[in-house]
Design a protein around this motif. Sequence first.
Motif, PDB file in Angstrom:
ATOM      1  N   GLU A   1     -16.778   6.862 -26.301  1.00 29.15           N
ATOM      2  CA  GLU A   1     -17.764   7.928 -26.519  1.00 29.15           C
ATOM      3  C   GLU A   1     -19.067   7.388 -27.093  1.00 29.15           C
ATOM      4  O   GLU A   1     -20.157   7.735 -26.619  1.00 29.15           O
ATOM      5  CB  GLU A   1     -17.162   8.980 -27.461  1.00 29.15           C
ATOM      6  CG  GLU A   1     -17.984  10.235 -27.572  1.00 29.15           C
ATOM      7  CD  GLU A   1     -17.297  11.283 -28.419  1.00 29.15           C
ATOM      8  OE1 GLU A   1     -17.925  12.334 -28.631  1.00 29.15           O
ATOM      9  OE2 GLU A   1     -16.157  11.057 -28.865  1.00 29.15           O
TER      10      GLU A   1
ATOM     11  N   ASP B   1     -21.036   6.104 -23.712  1.00 29.60           N
ATOM     12  CA  ASP B   1     -21.391   7.487 -23.365  1.00 29.60           C
ATOM     13  C   ASP B   1     -20.453   8.093 -22.331  1.00 29.60           C
ATOM     14  O   ASP B   1     -20.884   8.777 -21.396  1.00 29.60           O
ATOM     15  CB  ASP B   1     -22.841   7.565 -22.859  1.00 29.60           C
ATOM     16  CG  ASP B   1     -23.837   7.187 -23.953  1.00 29.60           C
ATOM     17  OD1 ASP B   1     -23.589   7.563 -25.112  1.00 29.60           O
ATOM     18  OD2 ASP B   1     -24.834   6.506 -23.645  1.00 29.60           O
TER      19      ASP B   1
ATOM     20  N   ASP C   1     -17.292  10.653 -21.220  1.00 30.92           N
ATOM     21  CA  ASP C   1     -16.809  11.981 -21.591  1.00 30.92           C
ATOM     22  C   ASP C   1     -15.366  11.851 -22.085  1.00 30.92           C
ATOM     23  O   ASP C   1     -14.489  11.433 -21.320  1.00 30.92           O
ATOM     24  CB  ASP C   1     -16.878  12.909 -20.372  1.00 30.92           C
ATOM     25  CG  ASP C   1     -16.443  14.326 -20.697  1.00 30.92           C
ATOM     26  OD1 ASP C   1     -16.401  14.671 -21.894  1.00 30.92           O
ATOM     27  OD2 ASP C   1     -16.158  15.086 -19.758  1.00 30.92           O
TER      28      ASP C   1
ATOM     29  N   SER D   1     -13.018  13.918 -22.539  1.00 33.04           N
ATOM     30  CA  SER D   1     -12.018  14.737 -21.846  1.00 33.04           C
ATOM     31  C   SER D   1     -11.614  14.145 -20.489  1.00 33.04           C
ATOM     32  O   SER D   1     -10.619  14.560 -19.911  1.00 33.04           O
ATOM     33  CB  SER D   1     -12.552  16.155 -21.653  1.00 33.04           C
ATOM     34  OG  SER D   1     -13.704  16.129 -20.831  1.00 33.04           O
ATOM     35  N   ARG D   2     -12.380  13.152 -19.990  1.00 34.86           N
ATOM     36  CA  ARG D   2     -12.081  12.560 -18.679  1.00 34.86           C
ATOM     37  C   ARG D   2     -11.507  11.154 -18.786  1.00 34.86           C
ATOM     38  O   ARG D   2     -11.433  10.431 -17.797  1.00 34.86           O
ATOM     39  CB  ARG D   2     -13.359  12.531 -17.835  1.00 34.86           C
ATOM     40  CG  ARG D   2     -13.917  13.930 -17.584  1.00 34.86           C
ATOM     41  CD  ARG D   2     -15.109  13.911 -16.680  1.00 34.86           C
ATOM     42  NE  ARG D   2     -14.720  13.402 -15.371  1.00 34.86           N
ATOM     43  CZ  ARG D   2     -15.490  12.639 -14.624  1.00 34.86           C
ATOM     44  NH1 ARG D   2     -16.683  12.281 -15.031  1.00 34.86           N
ATOM     45  NH2 ARG D   2     -15.073  12.203 -13.453  1.00 34.86           N
TER      46      ARG D   2
ATOM     47  N   GLU E   1     -12.706   6.128 -17.216  1.00 33.54           N
ATOM     48  CA  GLU E   1     -13.022   7.507 -16.906  1.00 33.54           C
ATOM     49  C   GLU E   1     -12.445   7.867 -15.542  1.00 33.54           C
ATOM     50  O   GLU E   1     -12.498   7.053 -14.611  1.00 33.54           O
ATOM     51  CB  GLU E   1     -14.544   7.694 -16.897  1.00 33.54           C
ATOM     52  CG  GLU E   1     -14.975   9.001 -17.470  1.00 33.54           C
ATOM     53  CD  GLU E   1     -16.475   9.034 -17.750  1.00 33.54           C
ATOM     54  OE1 GLU E   1     -16.892   9.979 -18.410  1.00 33.54           O
ATOM     55  OE2 GLU E   1     -17.195   8.127 -17.315  1.00 33.54           O
TER      56      GLU E   1
END
Length: 112
Positions: free
Chosen positions: A59, A63, A65, A67-68, A109
């Motif tokens: 994160e 950068d 996500d 949740s992915r 990701e």
Amino acid sequence: MEARAKATFVRIAPRKVQIVLDLIRNKPADEAMAILKYTPKAACEPLEKLLKSAMANAENNFDMDPSRLYVAFCSVDQGPTLKRIRPSSKGRAYRINKKTSHINLVLKEIED
């Protein structure tokens, strides 16, 4: 893009860690966190800490996500063994080997 986290010299045998790593391999990060939270194994505590670190790396540094994310790669290698001696009867000594582990975790990701 991938986020890595590494824990070295963890005071638990690699064989015990491998059992828990097999549970979370190729799972989404939030599902892996839930598995680690509710599995009654000693290896879950350092692995949960390591997974949180890898998620924070993803994160903040890349950068991504949160949740992915999913656990793309996880492995454990044996670290140095701490050799201890326990006194035994008739002047003998028994060797106690306290094993350590090096744990690697990679998050990626999910690509649509």
